[in-house]
Design a protein around this motif. Structure first.
Motif, short mmCIF file in Angstrom:
data_model
loop_
_atom_site.label_atom_id
_atom_site.label_comp_id
_atom_site.label_asym_id
_atom_site.label_seq_id
_atom_site.Cartn_x
_atom_site.Cartn_y
_atom_site.Cartn_z
N LEU A 59 0.81 -1.22 0.00
CA LEU A 59 0.00 0.00 0.00
C LEU A 59 0.83 1.27 0.00
CD1 LEU A 59 -2.83 -1.03 2.47
CD2 LEU A 59 -2.88 -1.00 -0.03
N ASN A 60 2.06 1.20 0.51
CA ASN A 60 2.88 2.41 0.63
C ASN A 60 3.84 2.61 -0.55
OD1 ASN A 60 1.90 3.26 3.20
ND2 ASN A 60 3.06 1.60 4.14
N LEU A 61 3.74 1.76 -1.57
CA LEU A 61 4.68 1.85 -2.69
C LEU A 61 4.51 3.17 -3.42
CD1 LEU A 61 6.86 0.03 -3.95
CD2 LEU A 61 5.17 -0.66 -5.65
N ARG A 62 5.61 3.95 -3.51
CA ARG A 62 5.59 5.25 -4.17
C ARG A 62 6.24 5.21 -5.55
NH1 ARG A 62 8.79 8.61 -2.35
NH2 ARG A 62 9.94 7.42 -0.78
N GLU A 63 7.27 4.36 -5.72
CA GLU A 63 7.95 4.27 -7.00
C GLU A 63 8.11 2.81 -7.39
OE1 GLU A 63 11.63 6.42 -7.16
OE2 GLU A 63 10.83 8.16 -6.09
N LEU A 64 7.64 2.48 -8.60
CA LEU A 64 7.79 1.15 -9.16
C LEU A 64 8.41 1.29 -10.54
CD1 LEU A 64 7.38 -1.91 -9.20
CD2 LEU A 64 5.05 -1.51 -10.05
N ASP A 65 9.65 0.84 -10.68
CA ASP A 65 10.37 0.95 -11.95
C ASP A 65 10.95 -0.41 -12.32
OD1 ASP A 65 11.91 1.56 -14.15
OD2 ASP A 65 12.89 3.30 -13.26
N VAL A 66 10.36 -1.05 -13.33
CA VAL A 66 10.86 -2.34 -13.82
C VAL A 66 11.26 -2.20 -15.29
CG1 VAL A 66 9.52 -3.67 -12.17
CG2 VAL A 66 8.52 -3.13 -14.40
N SER A 67 11.58 -1.00 -15.73
CA SER A 67 11.85 -0.73 -17.15
C SER A 67 13.11 -1.44 -17.63
CB SER A 67 11.99 0.77 -17.37
OG SER A 67 13.06 1.30 -16.61
N SER A 68 13.18 -1.62 -18.95
CA SER A 68 14.36 -2.17 -19.63
C SER A 68 14.75 -3.53 -19.07
CB SER A 68 15.54 -1.19 -19.54
OG SER A 68 15.21 0.02 -20.17
N ASN A 69 13.79 -4.45 -19.08
CA ASN A 69 14.02 -5.85 -18.74
C ASN A 69 13.39 -6.72 -19.81
OD1 ASN A 69 15.37 -6.39 -15.95
ND2 ASN A 69 14.04 -4.63 -15.56
N TRP B 75 9.96 -0.62 -22.09
CA TRP B 75 10.99 -1.46 -22.69
C TRP B 75 11.01 -2.86 -22.08
CZ3 TRP B 75 13.05 0.07 -27.14
CH2 TRP B 75 13.02 1.42 -27.44
N ASN B 76 9.84 -3.49 -22.14
CA ASN B 76 9.69 -4.90 -21.78
C ASN B 76 8.88 -5.58 -22.86
OD1 ASN B 76 10.81 -5.64 -18.95
ND2 ASN B 76 9.89 -3.62 -18.62
N SER B 77 8.34 -6.73 -22.54
CA SER B 77 7.52 -7.48 -23.51
C SER B 77 6.12 -7.71 -22.97
CB SER B 77 8.19 -8.83 -23.83
OG SER B 77 9.46 -8.62 -24.42
N PHE B 78 5.63 -6.75 -22.21
CA PHE B 78 4.25 -6.86 -21.72
C PHE B 78 3.27 -6.76 -22.89
CE2 PHE B 78 6.36 -5.02 -17.87
CZ PHE B 78 6.15 -6.11 -17.04
N SER B 79 2.15 -7.43 -22.76
CA SER B 79 1.15 -7.41 -23.81
C SER B 79 -0.23 -7.33 -23.17
CB SER B 79 1.26 -8.67 -24.67
OG SER B 79 1.12 -9.84 -23.88
N GLY B 80 -1.24 -7.20 -24.03
CA GLY B 80 -2.60 -7.17 -23.54
C GLY B 80 -3.15 -5.76 -23.44
N VAL B 81 -4.21 -5.62 -22.68
CA VAL B 81 -4.97 -4.38 -22.61
C VAL B 81 -4.72 -3.67 -21.29
CG1 VAL B 81 -7.32 -3.43 -22.50
CG2 VAL B 81 -6.76 -5.24 -24.16
#
Length: 944
Positions: free
Chosen positions: A366-376, A399-405
């Protein structure tokens, strides 16, 4: 705590020294003697005079309010005043023995000056609690006498400029400092200090240890470390950055204290060949139960993320970015989420090789302020639970391979969101036109390559603080709505390129003081280029549209001239070039390629005195190049090809534009000879003057093209791959790149080069009236990748040592008057992929090699003076030819090897025949007559 309170009292400088203090005379004399050995160029010590009897009022001095003894000496420059324009330069000199008179000194700050050594008598200051020597160019050994100052609480030897200027063979003295709580050190080589781990671990009061730019021992002293008692250690903050260490050292650092709260291992280098997966053992974090902040950014850590990280239940910040981790993260994150009690605030896993999906139960953090998983290499669909992270300020999954809506549920409770980056995945955004986002203070939005079209997302009009927006490659085929760029925007970056947007150019509000960048390229914008706030941009790209209006563009007095990069190429701009270039004084890169511009190039182009790239190619410009262009001495890239320019190639191109890297004058009406001044272009990498009326000889000084003779150790100032501009926005300073492109004729066709442009070395002098022999000096250009001298009147023999051009990929000497044999050196250019020697007067046998026989017969046709041998059908007369090495200096070819090659021809013919029989037999196994017929026809064809 009492000591800390006292120090804060001293540092705060809240109490002004009054004239009631009366300093001790011996201490005053000690300071005057100390001053005599100093160089104070900025007169920072003007108050230190013999006439001023009260040294307690001198700058940097504080006396005890009861005893009048000096308790503080602070010569640190006042950087606040310095930033405001006051000059506070460093003080240089020696720390003289006279200072031992300051027996009651508690606070000594000599930081950011020019002192090179810590005096050996430092332990004379027995009452010292604070010692700051940071920011000095220290050299030599760290004196072990520091260990005698029993009251010392804070010791700062950091920021000492360069790597390994300080040396320490032992840190035993650190363990003697019973009151030391903070120790900072940098630029120290302690590869011989095998006691470093034991000394730091057993320092009884040490709470904070900062080591930067240090070099650790390479060896593993297991027997020594095994006796260290971990229970005595109290370190809570450990920061090791930009240092040289080994994988064993990493393990030791992670075991330095079980009480760590803050851990930072940042941007280190390893002094051994390590397997990334072995650097951090899985158990490394199992005892760090108190850890709240963990920063391992920019190292060489790889393999799996240690599973023990999943047990760090008090963690608030986890930063693992810019490493080589290549495992899945889902199990570790699930463990972390299960035990974390909602304390995690920052999770940064960017720039690794992490794979697999993300966990579905993000909503529990609940307290997460920054989530960065870019370039993986993450894949799968986005968990809808992300939309419940109501504290989230930054979300970056680019810069990942996420897909969908991406739907409303992914964003439904992100009310505090300021930074959103979903770019460069395979995502489709499906949000109703009536959707109102929960966030209203978005600053950065990047939806590059997300399918959000065909219309502009209507929810953008609810945002009033956007400064960065990227909707490129997003499938938008809309007109620009009225609300789209409202005046409440604070735009510093706008990219809506590579869509199908059809409208006139909008008037976009830009923050001119923050180097704004605008890219509207590759759309269907039409009409005039308006003189509006677009020209507040630092980088403005309007290329690949259908814009037409141009003429009065730069002559308006309101133009502020901020533009540094202006790309208007591939439009339908019609008219004369502007004469008001002086209004764009900051312009460095101008691209007007492929328009319908006509008339002369105005002499005012020279007012672009900072111009580095000028591309006017593929227009209808006429007359000569204006002589005023010789004042554009910063030019590195000049392309005026495919126009109607005429006159001689100016001498000043080589004399004053000597920094040119790319020069293209092709397909014009230039005449006269090649000026020898072109030989001054020592940085030239691409020279194309083809399809003109140039006559005379090729200058023999052509080997002055230094960048073609050898790989230059120091490239010219232009990175030929891209131009980069930094800009500040929201959370980060970001880098925007403008890719330089050039159109180069290669193997007979024109290609657009971008990413490898800086690697090309090309000379194209084709389709002129050049005559005489090819100068031998041309074969010194060993870095050449393409040489095209075709369709001229060149004569004589092909240079014998042409084989020294061993990086050639394309060679065209066709349609000339070359005579003699083909040099055997051509056979050893194994990189050669295109060759045309047709329509000359060459004779003799084509040298036998895998390379030369791989080309079609069309590469050799039209040589009617007796050229023979494969791949031509003309068999050489008489006995098979005797080959010799034409280059007497060529030791790579054995003379005897080329004396009698009849065995090669016989074997080649028999081999081909047998191979042909085999193929026919496989294909027509049941037709003996057909095999015989085909074989007979083949032998007749080759005179067998």
């Amino acid at each position: 705590m009492k000591v800390i309170v006292v120090l804060l009292f001293l540092v705060a400088n809240a109490i002004t020294t009054t004239h009631a203090y009366k300093c001790i005379e011996t201490e005053r004399q000690a300071l005057l003697t100390f001053k005599q050995g100093l160089v104070d160029n900025q007169n920072r010590l003007t108050s230190w005079t013999s006439s001023n009897k009260n040294c307690c009022t001198w700058s940097g001095i504080r006396c005890h309010d009861l005893t009048n003894h000096i308790i503080m000496l602070d010569l640190r420059p006042n950087f606040t005043y310095y930033d405001a324009g006051m000059r506070w330069g460093p003080i240089f000199g020696e720390i003289t023995l006279s200072l031992v008179q300051l027996q009651y000194l508690e606070y000594l700050d000599l930081s950011y000056n020019g002192f090179t050594k810590i005096p050996n008598f430092i332990d004379s200051f027995t009452n010292l609690e604070y010692f700051n020597f940071s920011g000095n160019p220290l050299i030599g050994n760290i004196p072990s006498q520091l260990g005698n100052i029993s009251k010392l609480c804070i010791l700062d030897l950091s920021d000492t400029m360069t790597m390994s200027n300080l040396i320490s063979n032992s840190f035993k003295w650190v363990s003697h400092l019973s009151n030391l709580t903070i120790f900072k050190m940098s630029s120290t080589n302690f590869t011989k200090a095998i006691d470093w781990f034991h000394s730091f671990k057993t320092a009884p009061s040490l709470l904070s240890l900062h080591l930067s730019n240090c070099e650790f021992p390479e060896l593993d002293y297991d027997s020594y470390f095994s006796h260290t008692n971990s229970s005595t250690n109290s370190i809570t903050t450990l920061d090791v950055s930009r240092s040289i260490l080994g994988s064993t050292t990493v393990s030791r650092l992670l075991n330095l204290s079980n009480n760590l709260v803050d851990l930072s291992l940042y941007a280190n280098h390893f002094n051994e060949e390590v397997t990334p997966s072995s650097i951090i053992p899985h158990y490394s974090f199992q005892n760090l139960k108190s850890l709240r902040r963990c920063n391992l950014r920019l190292n060489q850590f790889g393999g799996e993320i240690p599973k023990s990280m999943g047990n760090l239940c008090n963690l608030k910040e986890l930063v693992l970015s810019y490493n080589q981790f290549n495992s899945t993260i889902i199990d570790t994150l699930k463990s972390l989420i299960d035990c974390n009690n909602n304390s995690l605030e920052i999770l940064n896993l960017s720039h690794n090789n992490l794979t697999g999906p993300l966990p579905r139960d993000f909503a529990r953090i609940l307290n997460l302020r920054e989530l960065d998983v870019s370039s993986n290499k993450f894949n799968g669909t986005l968990p809808e639970s992300m939309g419940k992270l109501s504290s989230l300020v930054l979300l970056d999954i680019s810069w990942n391979s996420f897909s969908g809506v991406v739907s409303q549920s992914h964003l439904e409770k992100l009310s505090k969101l300021e930074y959103l980056d979903l770019s460069s995945n395979s995502l489709t955004m499906k949000l109703p036109n009536t959707w109102v986002p929960p966030f209203y203070q978005l600053q950065h939005i990047n939806l590059r390559s997300c399918m959000i079209g065909p219309y502009f997302p209507s929810w953008l009009q609810t945002q009033s603080n956007i400064s960065h927006i990227d909707l490129s490659y997003s499938g938008i085929s809309d007109t620009i709505p009225i609300w789209s760029f409202n005046t409440s925007f604070n735009l510093r970056y706008l990219n809506i390129s590579f869509n199908q947007i059809h409208s006139t150019l909008p008037n976009i509000p830009l923050e001119s003081n923050h180097f704004p960048i605008v890219d509207l390229s590759s759309n269907r914008f039409y009409g005039n280029i308006p003189l509006n706030s677009l020209f507040n941009a630092t980088m403005l790209n309007l290329s690949n549209n259908t814009l037409t209006g141009f003429d009065p563009l730069f002559c308006n007095s309101v133009l502020n001239g901020n533009v540094e990069v202006l790309d208007l190429s591939n439009n339908q701009l019609f008219g004369n070039l502007s004469i008001c270039w002086f209004r764009l004084q900051n312009l460095k890169f101008l691209n007007l390629r492929d328009n319908r511009l006509f008339g002369v190039i105005p002499s005012s182009i020279a007012s672009l005195y900072q111009i580095q790239m000028l591309d006017l190619s593929k227009n209808n410009l006429s007359e000569a190049l204006p002589s005023s262009m010789k004042n554009c001495t910063h030019l590195l890239f000049l392309d005026v090809g495919e126009n109607n320019l005429k006159g001689n190639i100016p001498m000043w191109i080589g004399n004053t534009l000597s920094n040119l890297v790319i020069l293209q004058l092709k397909s014009n009406h230039f005449n006269g000879t090649m000026p020898s001044s072109l030989c001054h272009l020592q940085y030239i990498q691409i020279l194309d003057i083809s399809h003109n009326n140039i006559y005379g000889a090729i200058p023999s000084c052509i080997n002055n093209f230094t960048s073609m003779v050898k790989i230059s150790g120091e490239q010219n100032s232009l990175d030929m791959n891209k131009i980069s501009i930094y800009y500040q926005i929201g959370f980060f300073s970001e880098l925007q790149e403008y890719n330089i492109k050039a159109f180069v004729t290669w193997k007979g066709k024109e290609y657009e080069y971008e990413s490898i442009l800086g690697l090309l070395r090309v000379i194209n002098l084709s389709s002129n009236r050049l005559d005489g022999e090819v100068p031998m000096e041309l074969t010194d250009l060993v870095e050449l990748a393409q040489l095209n001298l075709s369709r001229n009147n060149l004569s004589g023999a092909i240079p014998l040592n042409i084989g020294s051009l061993n990086k050639l990929e394309s060679l065209d000497l066709s349609h000339n008057n070359f005579v003699g044999e083909i040099p055997i050196g051509l056979a050893k250019i194994f990189s050669l992929a295109y060759l045309d020697l047709s329509y000359n007067h060459l004779s003799g046998s084509i040298p036998i090699s895998t390379q030369l026989q791989s080309f079609n017969a069309s590469s050799y046709v039209g040589n009617e003076d007796g050229l023979c041998g494969l791949p031509l059908l003309t068999k050489c007369p008489g006995n098979h030819p005797i080959f010799k090495n034409d280059d007497p200096n060529d030791s790579d070819f054995d003379h005897e090897k080329w004396l009698d090659m009849s065995w090669f021809y016989i074997g080649l013919e028999v081999g081909i025949a047998l191979g042909f029989i085999g193929v026919c037999g496989a294909l027509y196994r049941n037709s003996f007559l057909l095999k015989a017929c085909l074989f007979s026809r083949y032998l007749n064809q080759f005179g067998g």
